[in-house]
Each structure stands twice: as structure tokens, then as C-alpha cells.
Design an enzyme around this catalytic site. Sequence first.
Site, PDB file in Angstrom:
ATOM      1  N   SER A 104      19.018  65.906 -15.781  1.00 12.60           N
ATOM      2  CA  SER A 104      18.966  66.929 -14.727  1.00 12.60           C
ATOM      3  C   SER A 104      17.754  66.825 -13.808  1.00 12.60           C
ATOM      4  O   SER A 104      17.658  67.585 -12.843  1.00 12.60           O
ATOM      5  CB  SER A 104      19.021  68.326 -15.341  1.00 12.60           C
ATOM      6  N   LYS A 107      18.555  66.608 -10.243  1.00 12.70           N
ATOM      7  CA  LYS A 107      18.776  67.803  -9.417  1.00 12.70           C
ATOM      8  C   LYS A 107      17.676  67.968  -8.363  1.00 12.70           C
ATOM      9  O   LYS A 107      17.863  68.698  -7.386  1.00 12.70           O
ATOM     10  CB  LYS A 107      18.867  69.054 -10.289  1.00 12.70           C
ATOM     11  N   SER A 162      19.112  75.080 -14.754  1.00 14.99           N
ATOM     12  CA  SER A 162      19.689  73.740 -14.596  1.00 14.99           C
ATOM     13  C   SER A 162      21.210  73.820 -14.626  1.00 14.99           C
ATOM     14  O   SER A 162      21.891  72.978 -15.221  1.00 14.99           O
ATOM     15  CB  SER A 162      19.188  72.806 -15.706  1.00 14.99           C
TER      16      SER A 162
END
Length: 429
Positions: A104, A107, A162
Site C-alpha cells: 500500500s 497509494k 489504507s
Amino acid sequence: MPAPKNVFGRSLLIASAVALSTALTAPVALAAPKPSTSPSAAPPAKMSTVGGARLGRPGTQVNLASGVPVLPKDVTARSWIVADAESGEVLAAHNAHWRLAPASTLKMLFADTLLPKWPKTTEHTVQPSDLAGIGAGSSMVGIKEDETYTVHDLWLGVFLRSGNDAVHVLSAMNGGVKNTVAEMNEHAEELQALDTHVVSPDGYDAPEQVSSAYDLTLFARSGLQKKDFREYCSTVRAKFPGETKKNKKGKEVRETFEIQNTNRLLAGDSDVPVYQGIAGVKNGNTTNAGATFTGVAERNGKVLLVTVMNPQKDESNEVYKETARLFDWGFRAAGKVRPVGELVPPKSAAQASARPGPTASSGEAGGAADQVGRPGSDAVVSAAAGGGTDGVGVALGIVGGVLVLLAGGAFLVNRRWPLPDLVRRRPRP
């Protein structure tokens, strides 16, 4: 409640053309033809040399000398990097360009690509198709079909929890996952993050999806030029809209629930204290990637970025513990250690530095510096942070580093990226 805010800004360094000429005219190392997008079991003998030749070598790269502290011995990550967030100097690195699964932390690129697209107050009602294709076992913030959310809500879900569900809704608003992935890959190329290949916008494990500690650090540095990015990545906890239900009187009501940032150096945990000066950025964890993390922190006027990918030591919160050790080393070593490379500017900035530009008086140059160096509005780094999206893309972030100098009228791009309103300093425990 979020910790008390405190912001800092700093003025630009107006340096002479002589002082900057060597750094600005030095050739930028370009990557070799892109290697396989599949992560390797061991660091390749030759990797990308973006940012400097030493960053393409396997193993630890650091210039130890008299007065420079020794690196911590208990860092087991497959790849890591310690860099000055503003000057871009890489103080030390380990397999910096090793292409690994990012989880993640990807991101950060998603946010840097999409954040400027909508005002915070934009509303979207979630359709079933918006949530299609989310991977099994994904981290979720709890978005419900047929409910309406603001863009502000959705970004809180991305940064704090997340939430892959929030990523997919924003991707749907952006023309779909396929279009979003294409834009992310295009933006990565603009940032010279050439180790990165995006397949899924949320960082969920996917074949051939890779990035590197170097690239993740570029994403963080670019994102931190945006006010909204800085606010969201440093928010500790916030209220998130729940599901609309009928109360005992038959009236429809929609309550909120609290979400907390999963970045343990920001929020703390039983075995990890809040790191002094921490201000974000993003963590991740998947089966293929292991634990990954990029953090930014400020101490004594120095702002550092640290990225750690996949510690091999199997202990609770190990990625944060190793990040903290590298931060500690970086703050002790800053100003003493000679860098082993640099974080390169985006392509557009590098090209601009090579083009002649208009002349300007010294008064105009000074005025621009004062404007950029002045602290912005008091940004409350919490869910209560108001105001519309900054709308400032990478190019405008670079404007903070533009210098118009001296008798020859040279137009130079300063390598220094000031980070106004970045850090919400925390008191020592």
C-alpha cells in the site's frame, strides 16, 4: 483528538550561479532499458542508476568517515533509503533500486496522481460497480453502496485506513481502474520513478507490480509538495461517515465512527512509541511485499525521508522499528556524511533547468522567494482540516525551487524543494 498542530516554513536559499552551476549542470543518470517487472529473489548485480551510479549497486552504500555515525546493525530490510527531503541528497541506501512488491505504499503515487482532480467538498454516491474487483482480504475503511461520501471522506479512508474500497471509488470517479493505472504509470515516468510498474492502484499484490525504495521516496517527496497530501498523511484520527439507518422513531440518521491512522510511528502502538517529529507518510503490508513503509520526519530544522521495504526479522512492527533506527542515524549523520546519490527532479523540472528563460530583476527574484518561503495558512492536520484541494501539481510544487538570478539573467531550477506547513511537531515523550 489529534495532537496539537505546529507548522513550519522556511525561506528559499538564494544562491549564486557559481555555487549552483556544478550541481545544476551535472548530467542526470538515466536508467538502463527496463528490466523484468517481476521481483527478483536477490538484488540484481546491476540496477537502475537514476540518482547516481552507486544507487545502482547491490548492498549498502554509505560514505563513512571520521565523525560520521556508524549505521545501525539491526536493520534487516531487503531494501532501504535515507534521504534529505528538501535537498534530495541520499545519505545512505541499501539496494535502493531493487524492484520489489510495494504493497500500500503505492497509494502515495495514487494520491499524488489523483489528489488535484477534485475539490474536497465534491460528493459521490457509491455504485455497486465502484467496489468491483477489490482483492480478497483487502484493508477497508467501510464504504457502503448507495451512500454518499465527500472526496475528503474518501481521502481520509485512503490515508488513514489504507482503504482499498476508497481507492476503488476514487478510481471509478476517475474513469475506472484501467484509466487510473495508466495515469499512475505515466506520472511515475514523469517523476523518473522508472523502477515502478503499476497494475493495481491500491498496491494489492498483482503479477508484475513492482516499485523500489528509491521510487517510493520520490512519490513521497512529490506528494509532500501538495498541502492536502501533507494534511492527510499526518492525520492521526478522524470521523468517518457510517451507514444510513432508521432510528427508533423511524427517522433516517447517519452516524460517524472513528478511524485511526495505521502508521504506527504517527499513532503509536504498545511496542512502538510515536516518533518525535513524524509527519507521515504511508505504510503497507501484503503477502508478496511483506511490510513496507515510507516516513517523513523533521528535527532541528532538518527534514528526512526514510523508506524501508520488507524487513526479514519476524517481529511485531519491525518495519517501524527499523525505520526509526534509520531516522535516528540520519539526523545524527546529516551535515556530516557525504551523500551517495540524489533524488532526481521530475522530467519537466530537469528539462526546464536546461532551457534559457527570461531575465528578472533581483527584486523580482527576492519577492518570489519571500512568497514561497512564507508559511501558509495554519493547516490543522486532522479530519477538521478545511479548504478546497490545493490543485497544485508537481510542476507548481517545483515553482518553490525556481531561482531567477544575477547579471547574466540565468534561469536556474533550485534543487531544494521547500516544504511549507509540513510538520506538526510533537513533544518528546
